[in-house]
Structures are given as structure tokens and as C-alpha cells.
Design a protein around this motif. Structure first.
Motif, PDB file in Angstrom:
ATOM      1  N   TYR A  46     -33.867 -23.229  23.598  1.00  0.00           N
ATOM      2  CA  TYR A  46     -33.774 -21.800  23.906  1.00  0.00           C
ATOM      3  C   TYR A  46     -32.368 -21.287  23.619  1.00  0.00           C
ATOM      4  CZ  TYR A  46     -34.648 -17.424  26.402  1.00  0.00           C
ATOM      5  OH  TYR A  46     -34.818 -16.105  26.719  1.00  0.00           O
ATOM      6  N   LEU A  47     -32.308 -20.031  23.209  1.00  0.00           N
ATOM      7  CA  LEU A  47     -31.028 -19.365  22.970  1.00  0.00           C
ATOM      8  C   LEU A  47     -30.770 -18.370  24.090  1.00  0.00           C
ATOM      9  CD1 LEU A  47     -28.607 -18.473  21.123  1.00  0.00           C
ATOM     10  CD2 LEU A  47     -30.197 -16.802  20.136  1.00  0.00           C
ATOM     11  N   CYS A  48     -29.605 -18.474  24.723  1.00  0.00           N
ATOM     12  CA  CYS A  48     -29.266 -17.540  25.800  1.00  0.00           C
ATOM     13  C   CYS A  48     -28.524 -16.309  25.288  1.00  0.00           C
ATOM     14  CB  CYS A  48     -28.424 -18.243  26.871  1.00  0.00           C
ATOM     15  SG  CYS A  48     -29.355 -19.477  27.798  1.00  0.00           S
ATOM     16  N   GLY A  49     -28.090 -16.331  24.042  1.00  0.00           N
ATOM     17  CA  GLY A  49     -27.421 -15.178  23.453  1.00  0.00           C
ATOM     18  C   GLY A  49     -28.392 -14.352  22.630  1.00  0.00           C
ATOM     19  N   GLY A  50     -27.825 -13.409  21.854  1.00  0.00           N
ATOM     20  CA  GLY A  50     -28.675 -12.594  20.998  1.00  0.00           C
ATOM     21  C   GLY A  50     -28.126 -11.196  20.793  1.00  0.00           C
ATOM     22  N   ILE A  51     -29.009 -10.283  20.406  1.00  0.00           N
ATOM     23  CA  ILE A  51     -28.638  -8.892  20.141  1.00  0.00           C
ATOM     24  C   ILE A  51     -28.337  -8.206  21.471  1.00  0.00           C
ATOM     25  CG2 ILE A  51     -29.368  -6.724  19.072  1.00  0.00           C
ATOM     26  CD1 ILE A  51     -31.676  -8.546  17.759  1.00  0.00           C
ATOM     27  N   ILE A  52     -27.155  -7.645  21.601  1.00  0.00           N
ATOM     28  CA  ILE A  52     -26.785  -7.000  22.862  1.00  0.00           C
ATOM     29  C   ILE A  52     -27.660  -5.763  23.091  1.00  0.00           C
ATOM     30  CG2 ILE A  52     -24.965  -5.793  24.127  1.00  0.00           C
ATOM     31  CD1 ILE A  52     -22.921  -7.489  22.691  1.00  0.00           C
ATOM     32  N   VAL A  53     -28.270  -5.712  24.276  1.00  0.00           N
ATOM     33  CA  VAL A  53     -29.041  -4.530  24.675  1.00  0.00           C
ATOM     34  C   VAL A  53     -28.573  -4.076  26.056  1.00  0.00           C
ATOM     35  CG1 VAL A  53     -31.088  -5.152  23.332  1.00  0.00           C
ATOM     36  CG2 VAL A  53     -30.897  -5.930  25.702  1.00  0.00           C
ATOM     37  N   ASN A  54     -28.816  -2.795  26.358  1.00  0.00           N
ATOM     38  CA  ASN A  54     -28.506  -2.292  27.694  1.00  0.00           C
ATOM     39  C   ASN A  54     -29.703  -2.504  28.612  1.00  0.00           C
ATOM     40  OD1 ASN A  54     -30.361  -0.288  27.050  1.00  0.00           O
ATOM     41  ND2 ASN A  54     -28.840   1.344  26.863  1.00  0.00           N
ATOM     42  N   GLU A  55     -29.678  -1.901  29.782  1.00  0.00           N
ATOM     43  CA  GLU A  55     -30.756  -2.131  30.753  1.00  0.00           C
ATOM     44  C   GLU A  55     -32.081  -1.520  30.323  1.00  0.00           C
ATOM     45  OE1 GLU A  55     -28.508   1.536  32.332  1.00  0.00           O
ATOM     46  OE2 GLU A  55     -28.093  -0.279  31.151  1.00  0.00           O
ATOM     47  N   HIS A  56     -32.080  -0.767  29.214  1.00  0.00           N
ATOM     48  CA  HIS A  56     -33.313  -0.186  28.678  1.00  0.00           C
ATOM     49  C   HIS A  56     -33.724  -0.854  27.361  1.00  0.00           C
ATOM     50  CE1 HIS A  56     -32.867   2.890  31.716  1.00  0.00           C
ATOM     51  NE2 HIS A  56     -31.680   3.221  31.241  1.00  0.00           N
ATOM     52  N   SER A  57     -33.137  -1.990  27.056  1.00  0.00           N
ATOM     53  CA  SER A  57     -33.424  -2.736  25.821  1.00  0.00           C
ATOM     54  C   SER A  57     -32.928  -2.047  24.564  1.00  0.00           C
ATOM     55  CB  SER A  57     -34.936  -3.016  25.669  1.00  0.00           C
ATOM     56  OG  SER A  57     -35.297  -4.157  26.391  1.00  0.00           O
ATOM     57  N   GLN A  58     -32.035  -1.065  24.699  1.00  0.00           N
ATOM     58  CA  GLN A  58     -31.498  -0.359  23.537  1.00  0.00           C
ATOM     59  C   GLN A  58     -30.324  -1.126  22.946  1.00  0.00           C
ATOM     60  OE1 GLN A  58     -30.957   3.263  25.986  1.00  0.00           O
ATOM     61  NE2 GLN A  58     -31.873   4.392  24.270  1.00  0.00           N
ATOM     62  N   THR A  59     -30.287  -1.230  21.630  1.00  0.00           N
ATOM     63  CA  THR A  59     -29.146  -1.812  20.933  1.00  0.00           C
ATOM     64  C   THR A  59     -28.112  -0.706  20.695  1.00  0.00           C
ATOM     65  OG1 THR A  59     -29.907  -1.332  18.685  1.00  0.00           O
ATOM     66  CG2 THR A  59     -30.788  -3.317  19.739  1.00  0.00           C
ATOM     67  N   ASN A  60     -27.019  -1.039  19.999  1.00  0.00           N
ATOM     68  CA  ASN A  60     -26.027  -0.017  19.647  1.00  0.00           C
ATOM     69  C   ASN A  60     -26.437   0.796  18.420  1.00  0.00           C
ATOM     70  OD1 ASN A  60     -25.431  -2.593  18.215  1.00  0.00           O
ATOM     71  ND2 ASN A  60     -23.824  -1.383  17.243  1.00  0.00           N
ATOM     72  N   ILE A  61     -27.624   0.496  17.879  1.00  0.00           N
ATOM     73  CA  ILE A  61     -28.187   1.285  16.769  1.00  0.00           C
ATOM     74  C   ILE A  61     -29.296   2.165  17.348  1.00  0.00           C
ATOM     75  CG2 ILE A  61     -29.417   1.173  14.567  1.00  0.00           C
ATOM     76  CD1 ILE A  61     -28.100  -1.547  14.084  1.00  0.00           C
ATOM     77  N   GLU A  62     -29.187   3.459  17.134  1.00  0.00           N
ATOM     78  CA  GLU A  62     -30.160   4.387  17.711  1.00  0.00           C
ATOM     79  C   GLU A  62     -31.575   4.103  17.214  1.00  0.00           C
ATOM     80  OE1 GLU A  62     -28.875   8.442  17.189  1.00  0.00           O
ATOM     81  OE2 GLU A  62     -26.816   7.964  17.806  1.00  0.00           O
ATOM     82  N   HIS A  63     -32.528   4.188  18.145  1.00  0.00           N
ATOM     83  CA  HIS A  63     -33.958   3.994  17.873  1.00  0.00           C
ATOM     84  C   HIS A  63     -34.304   2.548  17.533  1.00  0.00           C
ATOM     85  CE1 HIS A  63     -33.578   8.259  17.949  1.00  0.00           C
ATOM     86  NE2 HIS A  63     -33.114   8.368  16.721  1.00  0.00           N
ATOM     87  N   LEU A  64     -33.366   1.630  17.778  1.00  0.00           N
ATOM     88  CA  LEU A  64     -33.639   0.202  17.611  1.00  0.00           C
ATOM     89  C   LEU A  64     -33.541  -0.487  18.965  1.00  0.00           C
ATOM     90  CD1 LEU A  64     -34.145  -2.271  15.736  1.00  0.00           C
ATOM     91  CD2 LEU A  64     -31.658  -2.543  15.641  1.00  0.00           C
ATOM     92  N   TYR A  65     -34.613  -1.145  19.344  1.00  0.00           N
ATOM     93  CA  TYR A  65     -34.689  -1.878  20.606  1.00  0.00           C
ATOM     94  C   TYR A  65     -34.857  -3.371  20.305  1.00  0.00           C
ATOM     95  CZ  TYR A  65     -35.635   2.662  22.839  1.00  0.00           C
ATOM     96  OH  TYR A  65     -35.550   3.959  23.286  1.00  0.00           O
ATOM     97  N   ALA A  66     -34.540  -4.190  21.298  1.00  0.00           N
ATOM     98  CA  ALA A  66     -34.784  -5.630  21.169  1.00  0.00           C
ATOM     99  C   ALA A  66     -35.207  -6.172  22.525  1.00  0.00           C
ATOM    100  CB  ALA A  66     -33.540  -6.357  20.658  1.00  0.00           C
TER     101      ALA A  66
END
Length: 527
Positions: free
Chosen positions: A357-377
Motif C-alpha cells: 500500500y502507498l500512504c502518499g499520493g495526490i494532495i487533496v483537501n477535505e473535499h477530495s479537491q486537488t490544486n487543479i480546478e475540477h479535478l478530484y482524487a
């Protein structure tokens, strides 16, 4: 080129639960929408499918949110975001009720109550499970639910290549560019071998883990870090890649990939780790013995193997009644019997740590939003802050459903605000040719796996990490030349993604100057 209201890349628990919620929401509003669900093989082939142990949630009156929160923080070596931990733990019961409402079947006792079990790092019995194939059961129920919605178009055997951003409109995009936006994804149709352009108002990456970067992993062959690599190339922020979890107990089968997992729940049910001479050893490493968190157990096994010059250790379940073993672990019991001729009620199981398992990854906020608008992870490809430096057993499926729900809430809230620009180009492969030297891809992949396993594994040193970085750079340069000349193929793109992911793991590991959780560098012991 088709335009979708929502594009979901990945059909595991995160992608499917998000799709169900979005589809249900707009169906209830009687508002027609289109959802594209993209998956690189068949829909059910995901990391979720292979999750054996279960899903953690406070379900019993004797348990408490505070205890689950504390267990998560301790396992994460206090690197977790406490606010996120509280969100996930407190929202867990409601999300579990939804899974049950979709038809997920969890094991129950004769009185009808859930058969809760305890796993390593947990202070109470709080793991809901379906025998030893919980993930497969969740995947089944969610897929059935998703297929009931006419708004969802399934695209199986489609391989996502790159996210579409302003970069593809001729704008210079860097990590510091403000208001980066995602407009969809370029996808290879594996049957026609053509790259198709999927325009999307909202895109969710739910692409799972990175296990194929290593020689030994419990992850399926599809786990090549595609979502993380795509997001990184699109200038999304990535964090915590140095924290690679090695499951302590994969079945020892030299040359087998992926490795068959012997679930944490087997130790939770009383399985005891032993050396080849039958002696126990966990008492030398942790007072919780075989139920210590995974990083401690994996390093203990690694240490014993190196000290004794052995290729594996044993997990002893001979003291557990055979009827209980078959009732709780039928898949594990029959696999050991059929593949190795081992009856785990009479013989010890050979086990070895391997990437899990990987504990890291694409940073998201508490709403699963990335720093790119309209992109979630969401799911394993994301970094929410829940796991910190080490994941607590059975918190991964939980994180996926909680953050998929939060992504759903936010994305339907912002629905209608997205503007798709004109002039998004189709994929351009002019001047390329079908790759003739596929043997180069095979050999580069094999070399990358060897580098990561030998130099960036359970125990690291500064010299090993530098050697890994230097060797990877040569592979990167060789691959880039081949990629620019060649028409797109899945092996070529998967290798591209694995090189990106390996680079991030090594880079983050070299920058980490303190031993925390899953990152263990011998040169830092006396630093």
C-alpha cells in the motif's frame, strides 16, 4: 469528441461509490447527465477486489471514536492530519450503512450482530468483513448498483494516458500557475489502439496504487501508479511518496507476481509469527507481538530473515480449530492447500513481507479537491492526511468511501460552474511509428522493479537511494527517447507512469531526514 458531465477514472471502491452517489443524486432530481466510467481492463479488476481483511468502523458500544482516532494517529507515527482522522472515523458508520444498503454482505454472528474482528494496531474489535474476501464483496455490490443507472457509460479496456489542461491549449503551465483547470482526459482504446479525447466538466481520479513498481507486491498487474503520474505531469501536488507500506505476511512463492496476501485478520484471529526453527521473535520488537502495526512487524521479519539467512518466516495457525479457519478464511485456506499443498490447520504458512500500500499520493483537501480546478482524487492514489507515515489496517477502504462521498458533495455543488473552452485538440501522434523494440520496454521495466526493490525497500540508506536515483535517470532518458518516437501502447505508458512514480518515491525518501513510520533509513539512526 464526447463531452461528459463527470469522468471517473478507476472502478474500485472510490470510483464506484462516487459514481453511484452522483448518478443517484441527479436521477432523484430528474436531471439528465452523462457519466463516463473508465477502467483499463474489466470493471471488477481493481485493488479493491483483492482487499481481504475488511473495513474499520466504530460499531460497538464498547468501542469509541476516540479510540479509533488514537489508534490511527499512533499507527501513522503522529504524522496524520488529526482533523482528517476525526472526519473519517466519525463519518465511517454512516458510509458503512450506505454500503450495506447497496447490498454489501458483512459476516454476522448467530444473533444477527456483526462479527467484528480485531487487527494489528487496533485497540478494539471494529473490523467488518465478509469472510476473507471483503473487497470482492464490496466491489460486487457496488458494480451491481452502478449498472442500474442509465446515465453511466462503461468504458472497459480503456487506458487513461494524460489529463487535459490549459497546457494542451498552448498555455505554459507550471506548478505555480494559478487556476489550473482540468478539462478531461486522453484515453487509449485498447481494442482499436486509437487515442480518444474525453471532455469532462468534472474528473475524478480513483486509479489505485503503485505496487508494480516493486518486484514483489500484493497489488494486481494494473497497479502502475497511472493516476498519480498523470496528475504529477499536469502539475498537481504530490506528497508522502516515501511511505510505502510492506505487508508483513504475503505468501512465500518465489517468482510469483502479484503475491497472494495472508490477511492481517489471520494474526488478528490468533496467528503467531515464528522463525524456521519454530521459535517466536516478535517479543524482541514490540509488546503487541504479532499484532503490532505493519511497519514494525515487516521490519522485524526483515531483520530476522537477514540475521538467520532465511528467505521467509512462518505464520503458525495450527492451534486454531480447523472449522474456524475454514469459516473465517476459506479463500486463504484453499489457496494454500491448492497451490502449495499446505493445510494451514496442520502446517505453518511460509510468509514474507512485500509491497502492499502507498500512504502518499495526490494532495487533496477535505473535499477530495486537488490544486487543479475540477479535478478530484480519492482512494489510494490520493493523499488525504489520514494515514500519516503508516496506514492502520483496514482504514483504506474506509478512507475511499468517506472521501468519495465528500468528492460527490463538492462536485455536485460546483456543477454548472465549469466552462469547457473551445479548441481542445485531439491526440497528436504525427511522426511516430509502432514501437519495434518492445524488448526495451520489458527490460527497462524489469530493471526499474529491481532498483526499487533492492534500494528503496523496507530498509534504506543514503547510498542505496542515490544509486536508485542515478540508475532511474538512465532509464528515464532511454524511455523518453523511445516514447517520443513511438505510437502509444499500454506497456510503454505504464512504464512511463512507473518511472514518474519511482522518481517521486526516491525524491521524497531522500528528502526525509527522520525515520518515521514506513520510512526507515539506517543512516538516520544516529543522526
Amino acid at each position: 469528441m464526447p463531452t461528459y458531465d463527470f469522468i471517473v477514472v478507476g472502478s474500485g471502491i472510490a470510483g464506484l461509490s462516487y459514481t453511484v452517489k452522483v448518478a443517484q443524486y441527479f436521477q432523484d432530481k430528474q436531471k439528465p447527465i452523462k457519466i463516463a466510467l473508465i477502467t483499463k481492463t474489466v470493471a471488477e479488476e481493481t485493488n479493491t477486489k483483492y482487499a481481504q481483511g475488511g473495513i474499520a468502523a466504530v460499531w460497538d458500544q464498547e468501542d469509541s471514536f476516540d479510540k479509533h482516532i488514537q489508534d490511527t494517529l499512533v499507527a501513522g507515527d503522529f504524522e496524520s492530519d488529526q482533523q482528517v482522522v476525526e472526519i473519517v472515523v466519525k463519518e465511517a458508520p454512516e458510509r458503512l450503512k450506505e454500503l450495506i444498503s447497496y447490498g454489501t454482505d458483512f459476516d454476522r454472528k448467530s444473533d444477527g450482530s456483526f462479527d467484528l474482528v480485531k487487527e494489528g494496531g487496533h485497540s478494539d474489535k471494529r473490523i467488518l468483513h465478509y469472510k476473507d474476501s471483503t473487497g470482492n464483496e464490496i466491489e460486487r455490490a457496488l458494480l451491481e448498483k452502478v449498472k442500474s443507472f442509465s446515465s453511466v457509460d462503461f468504458f472497459t479496456h480503456y487506458f487513461a494516458i494524460d489529463l487535459i489542461t490549459q497546457h494542451h491549449l498552448g498555455e505554459k503551465v507550471t506548478k505555480d500557475t494559478p487556476h489550473k483547470k482540468c478539462f478531461g482526459v486522453y484515453v487509449l482504446n485498447k481494442k482499436t489502439k486509437k487515442v480518444e479525447t474525453f471532455i469532462g466538466k468534472t474528473t475524478l481520479l480513483a486509479t489505485g496504487g503503485i505496487g508494480q513498481v516493486y518486484q514483489s507486491t500484493t497489488n494486481p498487474t494494473i497497479a502502475t501508479g497511472d493516476g498519480i503520474a498523470m496528475a504529477y505531469r499536469a502539475k498537481a501536488f504530490v506528497k508522502g511518496m516515501q511511505y510505502i507500506q510492506f505487508h508483513p505476511t504475503a505468501l512465500y512463492q518465489p517468482g510469483k507476481k502479484p503475491n497472494f496476501l495472508i490477511s492481517e485478520a489471520v494474526r488478528g484471529h490468533g496467528g503467531i509469527l515464528k522463525n524456521l526453527d519454530g521459535t517466536t521473535f516478535m517479543e524482541k520488537y514490540d509488546e503487541r507481538l504479532s499484532l503490532a502495526p505493519r511497519d514494525i512487524v515487516a521490519r522485524a521479519i526483515d531483520s530476522e530473515m537477514k540475521k538467520n539467512g532465511t528467505d521467509h518466516v512462518y505464520l503458525d495457525t495450527r492451534h486454531i480449530p480447523k472449522s474456524e479457519i475454514i469459516a473465517h478464511f476459506p479463500m486463504i485456506y484453499h489457496y494454500c492447500l491448492d497451490q502449495l499443498g499446505i493445510d494451514m490447520s496442520e502446517e505453518m504458512i511460509p510468509v514474507v513481507p512485500c509491497q502492499h500500500y502507498l500512504c502518499g499520493g495526490i494532495i487533496v483537501n477535505e473535499h477530495s479537491q486537488t490544486n487543479i480546478e475540477h479535478l478530484y482524487a480519492a482512494g489510494e492514489c490520493s493523499h488525504t492526511g489520514l494515514h500519516g507515515a503508516n496506514r492502520l489496517a483496514s482504514n483504506s477502504l474506509l478512507e475511499a468511501i468517506v472521501f468519495a462521498h465528500r468528492a460527490f458533495e463538492k462536485s455536485v455543488q460546483e456543477f454548472g460552474t465549469q466552462i469547457i473552452p473551445a479548441g481542445i485538440p485531439d491526440w497528436n501522434d504525427e511522426g511516430t511509428r509502432n514501437p519495434e523494440e518492445m524488448v526495451l520496454v520489458t527490460e527497462m521495466t524489469r530493471e526499474l522493479e529491481s532498483i526499487m526493490s533492492n534500494y528503496v525497500g523496507i530498509v534504506r540508506t543514503d547510498r542505496r537511494l542515490k544509486r536508485a536515483y542515478d540508475r532511474l535517470e538512465l532509464i528515464y532518458l532511454e524511455h523518453e527517447e523511445l516514447y517520443k518516437q513511438s505510437k502509444i501502447t499500454v506497456p510503454l505508458c505504464e512504464l512511463r507512469n512507473m518511472i514518474n512514480v519511482a522518481y517521486l518515491i526516491i525524491k521524497h525518501a531522500r528528502a526525509q531526514r527522520e525515520n518515521k513510520g514506513l520510512h526507515y533509513n539506517l543512516d538516520l539512526l544516529n543522526a
